[in-house]
Design a protein around this motif. Structure first.
Motif, PDB file in Angstrom:
ATOM      1  N   ILE A 271      64.651 -23.263  53.151  1.00 24.92           N
ATOM      2  CA  ILE A 271      63.754 -24.373  52.556  1.00 24.92           C
ATOM      3  C   ILE A 271      64.385 -26.089  52.041  1.00 24.92           C
ATOM      4  O   ILE A 271      63.943 -26.865  52.749  1.00 24.92           O
ATOM      5  N   LEU A 272      64.635 -25.660  51.318  1.00 25.96           N
ATOM      6  CA  LEU A 272      66.215 -26.938  50.447  1.00 25.96           C
ATOM      7  C   LEU A 272      66.431 -27.264  51.681  1.00 25.96           C
ATOM      8  O   LEU A 272      66.894 -28.731  51.604  1.00 25.96           O
ATOM      9  N   GLN A 273      67.217 -26.698  52.729  1.00 26.88           N
ATOM     10  CA  GLN A 273      68.547 -27.041  53.399  1.00 26.88           C
ATOM     11  C   GLN A 273      67.201 -27.731  54.518  1.00 26.88           C
ATOM     12  O   GLN A 273      68.423 -28.031  56.097  1.00 26.88           O
ATOM     13  N   GLU A 274      66.773 -27.842  54.950  1.00 26.31           N
ATOM     14  CA  GLU A 274      65.229 -28.289  55.592  1.00 26.31           C
ATOM     15  C   GLU A 274      65.889 -27.700  57.194  1.00 26.31           C
ATOM     16  O   GLU A 274      65.886 -28.146  58.761  1.00 26.31           O
ATOM     17  N   VAL A 275      66.170 -25.881  57.467  1.00 23.36           N
ATOM     18  CA  VAL A 275      66.172 -25.542  58.777  1.00 23.36           C
ATOM     19  C   VAL A 275      65.308 -25.595  59.471  1.00 23.36           C
ATOM     20  O   VAL A 275      64.132 -25.714  59.524  1.00 23.36           O
ATOM     21  N   ASP A 276      65.840 -25.672  61.016  1.00 23.51           N
ATOM     22  CA  ASP A 276      64.460 -25.381  61.435  1.00 23.51           C
ATOM     23  C   ASP A 276      63.542 -23.881  61.759  1.00 23.51           C
ATOM     24  O   ASP A 276      63.073 -23.959  62.093  1.00 23.51           O
ATOM     25  N   TYR A 277      64.458 -22.783  61.453  1.00 24.88           N
ATOM     26  CA  TYR A 277      63.555 -21.665  61.963  1.00 24.88           C
ATOM     27  C   TYR A 277      63.968 -20.909  60.993  1.00 24.88           C
ATOM     28  O   TYR A 277      65.423 -20.435  60.414  1.00 24.88           O
ATOM     29  N   ILE A 278      63.112 -19.668  60.164  1.00 27.83           N
ATOM     30  CA  ILE A 278      64.201 -18.434  59.281  1.00 27.83           C
ATOM     31  C   ILE A 278      63.706 -17.852  59.932  1.00 27.83           C
ATOM     32  O   ILE A 278      62.694 -17.055  60.699  1.00 27.83           O
ATOM     33  N   ILE A 279      64.177 -17.115  60.189  1.00 28.62           N
ATOM     34  CA  ILE A 279      64.685 -14.976  60.775  1.00 28.62           C
ATOM     35  C   ILE A 279      65.076 -14.934  59.563  1.00 28.62           C
ATOM     36  O   ILE A 279      65.499 -14.291  59.059  1.00 28.62           O
ATOM     37  N   LEU A 280      63.402 -13.419  58.933  1.00 24.54           N
ATOM     38  CA  LEU A 280      63.582 -12.708  57.891  1.00 24.54           C
ATOM     39  C   LEU A 280      63.736 -10.963  58.734  1.00 24.54           C
ATOM     40  O   LEU A 280      63.138 -11.128  59.027  1.00 24.54           O
ATOM     41  N   ASP A 281      64.580 -10.298  58.170  1.00 21.79           N
ATOM     42  CA  ASP A 281      63.904  -8.626  57.919  1.00 21.79           C
ATOM     43  C   ASP A 281      64.354  -8.234  56.576  1.00 21.79           C
ATOM     44  O   ASP A 281      65.285  -8.291  55.976  1.00 21.79           O
ATOM     45  N   PRO A 282      62.915  -7.698  56.704  1.00 23.19           N
ATOM     46  CA  PRO A 282      62.709  -7.891  55.712  1.00 23.19           C
ATOM     47  C   PRO A 282      62.599  -6.544  54.791  1.00 23.19           C
ATOM     48  O   PRO A 282      62.276  -6.027  55.551  1.00 23.19           O
ATOM     49  N   ILE A 283      63.261  -6.591  53.176  1.00 24.32           N
ATOM     50  CA  ILE A 283      64.086  -4.869  52.996  1.00 24.32           C
ATOM     51  C   ILE A 283      62.499  -4.003  52.982  1.00 24.32           C
ATOM     52  O   ILE A 283      62.495  -3.109  53.392  1.00 24.32           O
ATOM     53  N   VAL A 284      61.626  -4.450  52.276  1.00 23.57           N
ATOM     54  CA  VAL A 284      60.458  -4.094  52.140  1.00 23.57           C
ATOM     55  C   VAL A 284      59.421  -4.658  52.718  1.00 23.57           C
ATOM     56  O   VAL A 284      59.121  -5.916  53.065  1.00 23.57           O
ATOM     57  N   GLU A 285      57.403  -4.300  52.810  1.00 19.23           N
ATOM     58  CA  GLU A 285      57.081  -5.127  53.428  1.00 19.23           C
ATOM     59  C   GLU A 285      55.642  -5.945  52.178  1.00 19.23           C
ATOM     60  O   GLU A 285      55.070  -7.137  53.214  1.00 19.23           O
ATOM     61  N   THR A 286      56.515  -6.221  51.474  1.00 17.49           N
ATOM     62  CA  THR A 286      55.508  -6.585  50.175  1.00 17.49           C
ATOM     63  C   THR A 286      56.137  -7.672  49.072  1.00 17.49           C
ATOM     64  O   THR A 286      57.271  -7.556  48.883  1.00 17.49           O
ATOM     65  N   GLY A 287      54.978  -7.921  48.676  1.00 21.57           N
ATOM     66  CA  GLY A 287      55.788  -9.346  47.934  1.00 21.57           C
ATOM     67  C   GLY A 287      56.167 -10.516  48.138  1.00 21.57           C
ATOM     68  O   GLY A 287      57.633 -10.876  48.060  1.00 21.57           O
ATOM     69  N   TRP A 288      56.247 -10.359  49.685  1.00 21.53           N
ATOM     70  CA  TRP A 288      56.609 -12.144  50.554  1.00 21.53           C
ATOM     71  C   TRP A 288      55.698 -13.146  50.219  1.00 21.53           C
ATOM     72  O   TRP A 288      55.767 -14.621  50.950  1.00 21.53           O
ATOM     73  N   ASP A 289      54.547 -13.562  50.263  1.00 14.53           N
ATOM     74  CA  ASP A 289      53.225 -14.479  50.220  1.00 14.53           C
ATOM     75  C   ASP A 289      53.921 -15.488  49.981  1.00 14.53           C
ATOM     76  O   ASP A 289      53.677 -16.406  50.150  1.00 14.53           O
ATOM     77  N   ALA A 290      54.125 -14.876  48.481  1.00 16.16           N
ATOM     78  CA  ALA A 290      54.663 -16.727  47.977  1.00 16.16           C
ATOM     79  C   ALA A 290      55.607 -17.745  48.336  1.00 16.16           C
ATOM     80  O   ALA A 290      55.653 -18.695  48.927  1.00 16.16           O
ATOM     81  N   VAL A 291      56.989 -16.864  48.129  1.00 13.70           N
ATOM     82  CA  VAL A 291      57.721 -17.217  49.506  1.00 13.70           C
ATOM     83  C   VAL A 291      57.736 -17.991  50.699  1.00 13.70           C
ATOM     84  O   VAL A 291      58.276 -18.786  51.376  1.00 13.70           O
ATOM     85  N   LEU A 292      56.329 -17.231  51.600  1.00 10.75           N
ATOM     86  CA  LEU A 292      56.507 -17.423  53.106  1.00 10.75           C
ATOM     87  C   LEU A 292      55.484 -18.355  53.337  1.00 10.75           C
ATOM     88  O   LEU A 292      55.608 -19.515  54.040  1.00 10.75           O
ATOM     89  N   GLN A 293      54.566 -18.882  52.503  1.00 12.92           N
ATOM     90  CA  GLN A 293      53.588 -19.827  51.481  1.00 12.92           C
ATOM     91  C   GLN A 293      54.928 -21.359  51.839  1.00 12.92           C
ATOM     92  O   GLN A 293      53.962 -22.736  52.177  1.00 12.92           O
ATOM     93  N   GLU A 294      55.833 -20.838  50.926  1.00 10.06           N
ATOM     94  CA  GLU A 294      56.934 -22.419  50.800  1.00 10.06           C
ATOM     95  C   GLU A 294      56.772 -22.895  51.808  1.00 10.06           C
ATOM     96  O   GLU A 294      57.420 -23.951  52.956  1.00 10.06           O
ATOM     97  N   ALA A 295      57.736 -21.873  52.729  1.00 15.46           N
ATOM     98  CA  ALA A 295      58.035 -22.333  54.207  1.00 15.46           C
ATOM     99  C   ALA A 295      57.001 -22.614  55.035  1.00 15.46           C
ATOM    100  O   ALA A 295      57.031 -23.366  56.036  1.00 15.46           O
ATOM    101  N   LYS A 296      56.047 -22.264  55.335  1.00 15.78           N
ATOM    102  CA  LYS A 296      54.623 -22.810  55.611  1.00 15.78           C
ATOM    103  C   LYS A 296      54.636 -24.014  55.565  1.00 15.78           C
ATOM    104  O   LYS A 296      54.051 -25.264  56.259  1.00 15.78           O
ATOM    105  N   VAL A 297      54.357 -24.125  54.257  1.00 14.34           N
ATOM    106  CA  VAL A 297      54.273 -25.917  53.840  1.00 14.34           C
ATOM    107  C   VAL A 297      55.571 -27.049  54.559  1.00 14.34           C
ATOM    108  O   VAL A 297      54.710 -28.008  54.447  1.00 14.34           O
TER     109      VAL A 297
END
Length: 340
Positions: free
Chosen positions: A97-123
Motif C-alpha cells: 500500500i505504501l508503495q502504491e502498487v496497482d494490484y495486490i494478490i493475497l494467498d492468506p495463511i489463515v481465513e480470519t484476521g484480515w479486516d483491518a489491513v484489507l480495509q486499508e487497501a480498499k481506502v
C-alpha cells in the motif's frame, strides 16, 4: 507505476548496499534498473503476498506467478514470502500500500484476521485478488474476487474414490479405520478438505475416523504426526493426507514402523496436491490415489487483472480445473505433459 516510488526505492537500495555485503539468502532485488525509469508508467505493478515455501505445490504456485507477471509482459512483480506467518503477510500488504502498487494478490495463511489491513487497501483504492485460499471478513467488498480450488470438492472426490476402491476390492462391508493428516489448521485448504471427506465418511456406517492431526502441510511434521498415529493405533487401514509433502512424511514413518503402504501394501494411501513427486511415488507403488490441486493460478489472475484494466466486471469466485489420478492409470503418459 509511480515514478517517484521507483526513484525512492533506488536511492534506498544504493544506501543500503553501501558498506555491507549482500547476504546469500537475500531475495533478488525487485527494483527496476535506472535506464527503465523513463518507461515505468507502462508497467502494471503487482504485489504478491505468498504463504511461504512449505511444499512442492507452493513452489510450483509461486513459479506460476513469476512466469506470468514478467517485465517483458508489462508487469512488475513485488513478491513477499510470508514464511507461514500471518503477521508477515499483513506487513507485506501494508508495504504494498505504501508503495502504491496497482494490484495486490493475497494467498492468506489463515481465513480470519484480515479486516483491518484489507480495509486499508480498499481506502487506498488498490484491488485485492485472493488466490488459492479464502478470507473470512465482515465486508466482502474488501476483496475483488477469489481464484483457486474447490477444496471441499477435493475432499469429497477423495472420499468417493475410496468408497469405489473398497467396493472393487470386495471390502465394502469391512470395518475401515482411517487417520487424516490435516494441513495448517484454519486454512481454507484444511477446512475444505476435512469437511469434504467427512461428508462422505458420515455416509459410510463401517468407516471410522480414528484420529486427525495437523502436519502443517510439511513433510517433517507429517512424519511426526504419522509416527504418533502408528504408536497409538495398530489397525490403520487408510491414511488421508491433505497434501503431498505430508504424504511423503507419512510414507517414511510407515516404512520405519515396519509396515507397508500402496496398492501392494497394508495401508491405503490417499494424497491431495498432484505434484510430479506424488505421481512418481504412485508409480513406485507407495500411493493409491492423488487428488489434483492445480497450482498454476498465475494466468487466471492475469486474465482478471487485464479485465479490470479494461473496466470490465469479473466473477467473484473462479475455480481452476482439476482431476484425480490413481494407480490404475497410465502414469507414464500423464507425467509426459506434467509441468509441476
Amino acid at each position: 507505476m509511480k515514478r517517484a516510488w521507483i526513484i525512492g526505492c533506488l536511492l534506498l537500495a544504493v544506501i543500503a548496499c553501501q558498506g555491507c555485503k549482500k547476504q546469500q539468502e537475500e531475495p533478488e532485488s525487485t527494483l527496476l534498473y535506472e535506464d527503465e525509469i523513463e518507461d515505468s508508467d507502462n508497467y502494471i505493478v503487482v504485489g504478491f503476498a505468498q504463504v511461504g515455501s512449505e511444499s512442492d505445490w507452493r513452489l510450483a504456485n509461486t513459479q506460476s506467478f513469476r512466469d506470468t507477471f514478467r517485465e517483458d509482459k508489462g508487469y512488475y512483480l513485488l513478491f513477499e514470502d510470508g514464511q507461514q506467518k500471518q503477521e508477515n503477510q499483513i506487513k507485506a500488504i501494508r508495504n504494498f500500500i505504501l508503495q502504491e502498487v496497482d494490484y495486490i494478490i493475497l494467498d492468506p495463511i489463515v481465513e480470519t484476521g484480515w479486516d483491518a489491513v484489507l480495509q486499508e487497501a480498499k481506502v487506498a483504492g488498490i484491488p485485492v485478488i485472493l488466490s488459492d485460499r479464502l478470507v473470512e471478513v465482515e465486508d466482502s467488498s474488501l476483496y475483488t474476487c477469489w481464484v483457486g480450488s474447490d477444496f471441499e470438492e477435493e475432499g469429497r472426490i477423495a472420499g468417493r474414490w475410496l468408497k469405489a476402491y473398497l467396493e472393487e476390492e470386495g471390502r465394502a462391508d469391512e470395518e475401515i479405520r482411517i487417520v487424516t493428516l490435516q494441513g495448517t489448521l484454519d486454512s481454507s485448504a484444511q477446512i475444505g478438505r476435512t469437511v469434504g471427506f467427512d461428508k462422505i465418511l458420515r455416509q459410510q456406517e463401517n468407516w471410522t475416523m480414528l484420529d486427525r492431526g495437523s502436519g502443517d502441510f510439511t513433510l517433517t511434521k507429517g512424519r511426526e504426526v504419522m509416527e504418533s498415529f502408528l504408536d497409538l493405533y495398530d489397525d490403520i487401514d487408510v491414511v488421508v493426507c491433505e497434501n503431498d509433502n505430508m504424504a511423503f512424511g507419512a510414507i517414511e514413518a510407515i516404512r520405519a514402523a515396519g509396515k507397508t503402504c500402496g496398492p501392494s501394501g497394508e495401508i491405503i494411501m490417499i494424497s491431495i496436491d498432484g505434484t510430479r513427486a506424488a505421481l512418481d511415488a504412485m508409480a513406485e507403488g507407495e500411493i493409491h490415489m492423488v487428488m489434483e490441486c492445480n497450482p498454476l493460478l498465475g494466468p487466471m489472475v492475469e486474465e482478471i487483472i487485464q479485465r479490470l484494466e479494461r473496466g470490465e466486471e469479473v466473477e467473484r469466485v473462479q475455480y481452476v480445473e482439476e482431476q484425480y489420478f490413481d494407480a490404475s492409470m497410465d502414469l507414464e503418459r500423464i507425467m509426459e505433459s506434467r509441468t509441476y
